[in-house]
Motif scaffolding. Sequence first.
Motif, PDB file in Angstrom:
ATOM      1  N   HIS A 126       0.827  -1.216   0.000  1.00  0.00           N
ATOM      2  CA  HIS A 126       0.000   0.000   0.000  1.00  0.00           C
ATOM      3  C   HIS A 126       0.862   1.268   0.000  1.00  0.00           C
ATOM      4  O   HIS A 126       0.590   2.232  -0.745  1.00  0.00           O
ATOM      5  CB  HIS A 126      -0.904  -0.048   1.238  1.00  0.00           C
ATOM      6  N   HIS A 130       1.245   4.415  -2.590  1.00  0.00           N
ATOM      7  CA  HIS A 130       1.140   5.865  -2.342  1.00  0.00           C
ATOM      8  C   HIS A 130       2.307   6.596  -3.025  1.00  0.00           C
ATOM      9  O   HIS A 130       2.113   7.625  -3.672  1.00  0.00           O
ATOM     10  CB  HIS A 130       1.185   6.147  -0.837  1.00  0.00           C
ATOM     11  N   ASP A 318      -6.461   7.262  -0.189  1.00  0.00           N
ATOM     12  CA  ASP A 318      -6.477   5.886  -0.694  1.00  0.00           C
ATOM     13  C   ASP A 318      -7.264   5.741  -2.000  1.00  0.00           C
ATOM     14  O   ASP A 318      -8.370   6.259  -2.122  1.00  0.00           O
ATOM     15  CB  ASP A 318      -7.055   4.952   0.379  1.00  0.00           C
TER      16      ASP A 318
END
Length: 350
Positions: A126, A130, A318
């Motif tokens: 994750h 980003h 997100d």
Amino acid sequence: MSYFEKIQKTTLKEEPIIMAIETSCDETAVAIVKNGREILADEIISSATEHAKFGGVVPEIASRTHTTAILTATENALKSAKLTLDDIDAFAVTEGAGLLGALLVGVSFAKSLAFSLDKPLVPVSHIKGHISAAYLADKSLEPPFITILASGGHTAIVAVEDYYNINVLGSTIDDAVGEAFDKVARVLGLSYPGGPNVEKLAKDGQNVISLPKMLKNYDGGEYDFSYSGLKTAVINYVHTQESKGLEVKKEDVAASFQHSAIDVLIEKAIKAAEQFNYKTIAISGGVGANGYLREALKKAAESKGFKLILPEKRYCTDNAAMIGAEGYLQYKKRNFADLTLNAKAVVPLK
Ligand code: KG4
Ligand code: ZN
């Protein structure tokens, strides 16, 4: 031949179309990204309003919402890209870090798609996602660059050396900056999600409350952060004012906190770029959506002659497009998973 044996024989596409799936927290996100840079579809179904009633993300509600939303998000993504599943060359999915139950929905869904269509399954971190959102913001961007990683779980100054190697120059020794925004929001009686609400309130306030300069007596790394002291100072200020029967101007508290929390990120990023001779500075993570950070960083970077990469706000918080951008890099390296892929609550930042 097993699924994985077949996958290992896959010929890589020159310009792959990757479906990316992200379910690490309260957003069910599905994107379709071509060649790691071009967003063909980008769907997000958020359960934030459900969690707002409880003041923060409730993992069980997040998982349950993912199970009902993931199919809709996938169908909508295919429809808006005018593609079918047969056009997809690989399935990238966030394997961690995040809420285990929430991640498992995305991982299981991606696995079943990959398995049933005999296409590669690409696990993605994750946080790396980003960072790779920068490649969506500037299609010609190439490493090296410095990124300010500022999310709900991470705060770091990261040197992106090349597409596959990052060097964490410094990071928080306690709370993450997004976490501090969320906690200050709670003290000010603002609802979840805290960060955007603190920003909104700060617009009507002034930076007039003196809060401690961070890490004053800390002799650790020059690029490290600490947000716990700042958070405590805000809490103490509010409580002291209240116990004395004095007014708490919440707008000023929000503005003063926002300045203290953000200015240090900018200072350290500029310092790192100067010290290590980087020409480009990017931002990544949910706090990157903060308007004050974006404006102040723009001014600071321009005055020093740095190129600035500011992904759209939607690609700071997100989303699945960033998983597609990072998934593309992993696809090119043939970092494919077999069907034992599992969700991970924690993924080291390296
Ligand atoms: O990157 P992200 O969406 O999820 C994580 O990977 O953690 O970051 C979420 C964090 C939350 O703490 C949220 O309050 C903060 O980013 N955030 C903001 C803003 N938008 C989101 N903080 C300050 N200002 C904003 N506009
Ligand atoms: Zn995130």
